[in-house]
Design a protein around this motif. Structure first.
Motif, short mmCIF file in Angstrom:
data_model
loop_
_atom_site.label_atom_id
_atom_site.label_comp_id
_atom_site.label_asym_id
_atom_site.label_seq_id
_atom_site.Cartn_x
_atom_site.Cartn_y
_atom_site.Cartn_z
N VAL A 93 0.84 -1.20 0.00
CA VAL A 93 0.00 0.00 0.00
C VAL A 93 0.87 1.25 0.00
O VAL A 93 0.66 2.18 -0.79
CB VAL A 93 -0.98 -0.01 1.20
CG1 VAL A 93 -1.58 1.36 1.45
CG2 VAL A 93 -2.07 -1.04 0.98
N ILE A 94 1.86 1.27 0.87
CA ILE A 94 2.77 2.42 0.94
C ILE A 94 3.55 2.57 -0.37
O ILE A 94 3.72 3.68 -0.88
CB ILE A 94 3.72 2.30 2.16
CG1 ILE A 94 2.92 2.45 3.45
CG2 ILE A 94 4.83 3.34 2.10
CD1 ILE A 94 3.69 2.12 4.72
N GLY A 95 4.00 1.45 -0.92
CA GLY A 95 4.73 1.49 -2.19
C GLY A 95 3.89 2.06 -3.32
O GLY A 95 4.38 2.83 -4.16
N CYS A 96 2.62 1.69 -3.35
CA CYS A 96 1.71 2.25 -4.37
C CYS A 96 1.57 3.75 -4.21
O CYS A 96 1.64 4.50 -5.19
CB CYS A 96 0.33 1.61 -4.27
SG CYS A 96 0.23 -0.07 -4.92
N LEU A 97 1.38 4.19 -2.97
CA LEU A 97 1.15 5.61 -2.72
C LEU A 97 2.39 6.47 -2.93
O LEU A 97 2.30 7.60 -3.42
CB LEU A 97 0.62 5.81 -1.29
CG LEU A 97 -0.76 5.23 -1.01
CD1 LEU A 97 -1.11 5.36 0.47
CD2 LEU A 97 -1.82 5.89 -1.89
N ILE A 98 3.55 5.93 -2.59
CA ILE A 98 4.78 6.72 -2.68
C ILE A 98 5.47 6.59 -4.04
O ILE A 98 6.03 7.57 -4.54
CB ILE A 98 5.76 6.34 -1.55
CG1 ILE A 98 5.17 6.76 -0.20
CG2 ILE A 98 7.13 6.98 -1.74
CD1 ILE A 98 5.99 6.35 0.99
N PHE A 99 5.43 5.40 -4.62
CA PHE A 99 6.19 5.17 -5.85
C PHE A 99 5.32 4.96 -7.09
O PHE A 99 5.48 5.64 -8.10
CB PHE A 99 7.13 3.98 -5.68
CG PHE A 99 8.16 4.18 -4.61
CD1 PHE A 99 9.18 5.10 -4.76
CD2 PHE A 99 8.10 3.44 -3.43
CE1 PHE A 99 10.11 5.30 -3.76
CE2 PHE A 99 9.02 3.62 -2.43
CZ PHE A 99 10.04 4.55 -2.59
N LEU A 100 4.42 3.97 -7.05
CA LEU A 100 3.69 3.58 -8.25
C LEU A 100 2.79 4.69 -8.79
O LEU A 100 2.92 5.08 -9.96
CB LEU A 100 2.87 2.31 -7.98
CG LEU A 100 2.08 1.80 -9.19
CD1 LEU A 100 3.02 1.36 -10.31
CD2 LEU A 100 1.16 0.67 -8.80
N PHE A 101 1.87 5.19 -7.98
CA PHE A 101 0.94 6.19 -8.47
C PHE A 101 1.62 7.51 -8.87
O PHE A 101 1.36 8.02 -9.96
CB PHE A 101 -0.19 6.44 -7.47
CG PHE A 101 -1.06 5.24 -7.24
CD1 PHE A 101 -1.47 4.43 -8.29
CD2 PHE A 101 -1.48 4.89 -5.97
CE1 PHE A 101 -2.28 3.31 -8.09
CE2 PHE A 101 -2.29 3.78 -5.75
CZ PHE A 101 -2.68 2.99 -6.81
N PRO A 102 2.52 8.04 -8.05
CA PRO A 102 3.21 9.26 -8.49
C PRO A 102 4.08 9.03 -9.74
O PRO A 102 4.14 9.89 -10.62
CB PRO A 102 4.10 9.64 -7.29
CG PRO A 102 3.45 8.99 -6.12
CD PRO A 102 2.84 7.73 -6.64
N GLY A 103 4.71 7.86 -9.83
CA GLY A 103 5.54 7.56 -11.01
C GLY A 103 4.71 7.49 -12.27
O GLY A 103 5.08 8.06 -13.31
N CYS A 104 3.58 6.82 -12.20
CA CYS A 104 2.68 6.73 -13.36
C CYS A 104 2.17 8.12 -13.74
O CYS A 104 2.12 8.47 -14.92
CB CYS A 104 1.52 5.79 -13.08
SG CYS A 104 1.97 4.05 -13.04
N TYR A 105 1.78 8.88 -12.74
CA TYR A 105 1.29 10.24 -13.00
C TYR A 105 2.35 11.08 -13.72
O TYR A 105 2.05 11.76 -14.70
CB TYR A 105 0.88 10.91 -11.68
CG TYR A 105 0.57 12.37 -11.85
CD1 TYR A 105 -0.64 12.78 -12.40
CD2 TYR A 105 1.49 13.35 -11.47
CE1 TYR A 105 -0.92 14.13 -12.58
CE2 TYR A 105 1.21 14.69 -11.64
CZ TYR A 105 0.01 15.09 -12.19
OH TYR A 105 -0.25 16.42 -12.37
N LEU A 106 3.59 11.01 -13.23
CA LEU A 106 4.65 11.81 -13.85
C LEU A 106 4.91 11.40 -15.30
O LEU A 106 5.08 12.25 -16.17
CB LEU A 106 5.95 11.69 -13.03
CG LEU A 106 5.97 12.47 -11.73
CD1 LEU A 106 7.22 12.13 -10.93
CD2 LEU A 106 5.88 13.96 -11.98
N VAL A 107 4.93 10.11 -15.56
CA VAL A 107 5.16 9.66 -16.94
C VAL A 107 4.00 10.08 -17.84
O VAL A 107 4.21 10.57 -18.95
CB VAL A 107 5.39 8.13 -17.01
CG1 VAL A 107 5.43 7.66 -18.45
CG2 VAL A 107 6.68 7.75 -16.29
#
Length: 172
Positions: A93-107
């Motif tokens: 859950v933390i990994g999704c919130l900190i890395f996955l979702f922001p990373g996808c958004y930025l790309v």
């Protein structure tokens, strides 16, 4: 209702993942033909080489969501493998919130503008004999990362349900 939503996302990812797998076979055949043409007949085409990296790019881009769906993504399992199911869910859950979702958004955000311009000008290869549809490949960037983010929502929800005690870790 949440479980039904998760199943729909997972089903979409499965369909796209299976279709993407077909590209792997196509790439193998294409590379073999390219190598045979080069070494046996001493001929090479820029369009064939470009098609190879276009297909490889599509494999990488659209394989991301499928990889996440089957928990095949890269992570350091030294500590993770020893965690309890709830602790793993918390890490996910933390990994999704900190890395996955922001990373996808930025790309998605950063690729949207150059994708738009590429489509507007019908961008093609600058190489003589190259492929005329580079705009299509650039258009796949935000789409593929959108699908990865969507699968991330499924992954996030599954792990959140484990944290809330509403599902077992095996279901997640």
């Amino acid at each position: 209702m949440v479980q039904a939503f998760i199943r729909k996302i997972d089903a979409l990812t499965e369909v796209i993942g299976k279709a993407t797998m077909g590209l792997a076979l196509l790439l193998v055949v294409l590379v073999m033909a390219d190598v045979a043409m080069r070494y046996v007949f001493s001929i090479s085409f820029a369009s064939v080489r470009e098609l190879e990296w276009h297909i490889y790019s599509l494999l990488f881009l659209f394989g991301g969501a499928y990889t996440l769906r089957h928990d095949g993504h890269v992570r350091v399992d030294v500590a993770y493998q020893h965690f309890s199911p709830r602790m793993r869910a918390l890490v996910n859950v933390i990994g999704c919130l900190i890395f996955l979702f922001p990373g996808c958004y930025l790309v998605i955000r950063t690729s949207a503008m150059f994708t738009k311009f590429s489509w507007m000008m019908a961008e093609q290869s600058p190489d003589p004999g190259g492929l005329p549809f580079r705009w299509f490949l650039k258009g796949c960037l935000p789409v593929a990362f959108g699908l990865l983010a969507l699968q991330g929502v499924s992954f996030f929800l599954k792990n959140l349900l484990v944290l809330l005690g509403k599902a077992e870790a095996e279901e997640a």
